[in-house]
Design an enzyme around this catalytic site. Structure first.
Site, PDB file in Angstrom:
ATOM      1  N   SER A 230       0.829  -1.220   0.000  1.00 51.88           N
ATOM      2  CA  SER A 230       0.000   0.000   0.000  1.00 51.88           C
ATOM      3  C   SER A 230       0.860   1.265   0.000  1.00 51.88           C
ATOM      4  CB  SER A 230      -0.976   0.016   1.190  1.00 51.88           C
ATOM      5  OG  SER A 230      -0.309  -0.237   2.398  1.00 51.88           O
TER       6      SER A 230
ATOM      7  N   HIS B  90      -1.927  -8.900   2.007  1.00 56.18           N
ATOM      8  CA  HIS B  90      -1.621  -7.627   2.693  1.00 56.18           C
ATOM      9  C   HIS B  90      -2.785  -7.339   3.660  1.00 56.18           C
ATOM     10  CE1 HIS B  90       0.164  -3.810   3.420  1.00 56.18           C
ATOM     11  NE2 HIS B  90      -0.183  -3.151   2.327  1.00 56.18           N
TER      12      HIS B  90
ATOM     13  N   HIS C 281       5.678 -12.754   7.520  1.00 48.12           N
ATOM     14  CA  HIS C 281       5.908 -11.363   7.107  1.00 48.12           C
ATOM     15  C   HIS C 281       7.086 -11.297   6.154  1.00 48.12           C
ATOM     16  CE1 HIS C 281       6.390  -7.004   7.292  1.00 48.12           C
ATOM     17  NE2 HIS C 281       5.118  -7.010   7.637  1.00 48.12           N
TER      18      HIS C 281
ATOM     19  N   ARG D 114       2.846  -4.735  16.716  1.00 49.33           N
ATOM     20  CA  ARG D 114       1.443  -4.292  16.597  1.00 49.33           C
ATOM     21  C   ARG D 114       0.512  -5.400  17.105  1.00 49.33           C
ATOM     22  NH1 ARG D 114       1.634  -2.912  10.311  1.00 49.33           N
ATOM     23  NH2 ARG D 114       2.480  -5.039  10.391  1.00 49.33           N
TER      24      ARG D 114
ATOM     25  N   ASP E  79      -2.373  -8.447  11.616  1.00 45.05           N
ATOM     26  CA  ASP E  79      -3.729  -8.886  11.272  1.00 45.05           C
ATOM     27  C   ASP E  79      -4.197 -10.083  12.092  1.00 45.05           C
ATOM     28  OD1 ASP E  79      -3.881  -6.931   9.219  1.00 45.05           O
ATOM     29  OD2 ASP E  79      -2.607  -8.202   7.967  1.00 45.05           O
TER      30      ASP E  79
END
Ligand code: CMX
Length: 443
Positions: A241, A271, A318, A327, A377
């Site tokens: 992105s 993604h 990743h 995160r 995620d």
């Protein structure tokens, strides 16, 4: 000129001059090399981009202008009675490279509130789409419909000097960020809440107002939204992105066109769409195992089955990170601190924790997955589910609203630094083989 823009100009212009002199002096020094395998694996490990806003380290994780996520959760200004950072603060930090004061953050909030009016034709455009359209498609189309408002496009058409590009890109970026929560909330309410919409409340901060427009007034949802909008903003420049927004912007496509392109990349399942895939995968796991809380052994078998079917385990792996995504850890901490500690155990969040305990050794045993640890995620959907935001095909839109802060701050920097149109070279396999043969011969 608004205060933020004034401060930015005072900082960025002398820095741009410094960078120009640095490039002139050091232009021929080699900092990265491309191997055949790098060429064939998505250019991983090849440094080929400039991104000021954040830097990713495989083991240390993401740092925004040098600050880690735990540091930012502590240091960035909070809302009154709030415990999580206001995303306005991380935007200020990414743009200016310094921590904001409470007043700075308050000014950004007011600035965005003043810019937040979305033209009616954007809603009309969204209303023309079948309600079955994926929310990310709607989001991208909503941004494109708003391109009519681009000050950069209109100024460029009239004719402007290169040295003023950044000014219009700044204006477009600020307007876009200010309006995205309204567009996202409109999509949510249109698709899942019988097209009944909620007016913005300009007294609220950006993230809390977003939660309000989605229809969630609880303090904890606003708290989660502030954290969620802070941790998803940026992940240095090479992710799909961010890179797409930068690349499209390098053709001097305006910020609306560039950001919408970036969102089409975020909508891919490898993604940002992985956050919806994780919940779909957990719900299917639960359904297949008969509901309730499965055992770790059952989860392990389900992971093996997913791999045997040739599918990915969503939320794991990743391209750069080689440890648990900070995160993910921030969201784990949110669950422990604000949900579990008050006795509200949540089955889906518990499954996320069990998958975390079980999945890494299984993924590692395949011998090919370079990072067996969870990414951002793996946890985000579970927290949203807990607060009743169960429409999981909407989750990537939340990621996208947050991602705007990083990629648009970067786009402003791109124009200040006068980064040119991006145009890497490419080769054919035949030429690559011929070249590799010559290198072998030489050695
Ligand atoms: N489950 C199963 N297989 C996986 C895997 C996973 N979670 N992660 C990697 N692999 C596989 C790859 O598909 C690849 O297989 P092949 O050699 O058969 O093609 C192999 O392991 C090597 O991949 P890698 O070098 O470790 O990982 P990549 O850099 O190519 O890809 C990523 C990274 C994130 C796309 C990958 O780990 C993945 O598909 N994860 C699941 C989807 C996901 O969670 N995406 C979200 C990432 C964060 C974000 O951007 O939002």
């Amino acid at each position: 000129m608004d205060t933020l823009k004034e401060k930015f100009a005072a900082k960025a212009m002398p820095f741009a001059k410094e960078v120009k002199a640095f490039v002139k002096e050091n232009g021929e020094k080699v900092i990265s090399q491309v191997s055949v395998s790098a060429l064939y694996s998505g250019m991983k490990g090849v440094t080929g981009l400039i991104t000021e806003t954040s830097k990713l380290d495989p083991n240390d994780g993401i740092r925004f202008r040098g600050y880690s996520i735990p540091e930012l959760r502590e240091k960035l200004p909070k809302a009154p009675n709030g415990t999580e950072p206001l995303p306005e603060g991380i935007f200020y930090l990414m743009l200016l490279g310094e921590l904001p004061s409470v007043e700075d953050v308050h000014n950004v909030s007011n600035n965005w509130a003043r810019r937040s009016n979305v033209p009616k034709h954007v809603f009309d455009t969204l209303d023309e789409l079948p309600v079955s359209t994926h929310p990310m498609t709607m989001f991208s189309i909503g941004v494109m419909a708003m391109q009519t408002e681009s000050l950069f496009a209109s100024a460029y058409h009239k004719g402007i000097s290169k040295k003023d590009y950044w000014d219009y890109v700044y204006e477009d970026s600020m307007n876009l960020i200010a309006r995205l929560p309204r567009i996202a909330a409109y999509i949510y309410r249109k698709k899942y809440k019988n097209n009944v919409h909620i007016e913005p409340d300009p007294k609220l901060d950006w993230a809390a107002n977003f939660a309000h427009m989605l229809g969630y007034e609880e303090f904890d949802v606003k708290r989660l939204m502030r954290l969620y909008m802070t941790i998803h903003v940026d992940h240095e420049g090479g992710n799909v992105s961010a890179h797409t927004t930068h690349l499209v912007g390098s053709a001097l496509s305006d910020p609306y066109l560039a950001f919408s392109a970036g969102m089409n990349g975020l909508a891919g399942p490898l993604h940002g769409l992985a956050n919806q895939e994780v919940i779909a995968w957990i719900l299917e796991l639960r359904r297949e195992l008969g509901g309730g809380l499965p055992s770790k052994e059952e989860i392990a078998e389900y992971i093996k089955k997913t791999l045997e079917e040739g599918k990915v385990v969503p939320g794991y792996g990743h391209a750069v990170l080689r440890k648990t995504d900070p995160r993910f850890s921030a969201q784990q901490d949110f669950y422990q601190r604000y949900i579990k500690s008050s006795g509200k155990k949540d089955d889906i969040c518990e499954i996320v924790q069990m998958v975390y305990e079980v999945a890494p050794p299984i993924l590692e045993s395949t011998g090919k997955i370079k990072n067996p640890w969870p990414n951002v995620d793996a946890h985000s959907g579970a927290l949203l589910m807990h607060f009743g935001i169960t429409e999981f095909d909407f989750y990537t839109v939340l990621f996208g609203v947050s991602r705007a802060l990083g990629v648009l701050a970067s786009l402003v920097w791109d124009r200040v630094l006068a980064l040119p149109i991006e145009r890497p070279g490419s080769t054919t396999i035949k030429l690559l083989m011929e070249k590799a043969k010559k290198i072998e011969t030489k050695a």
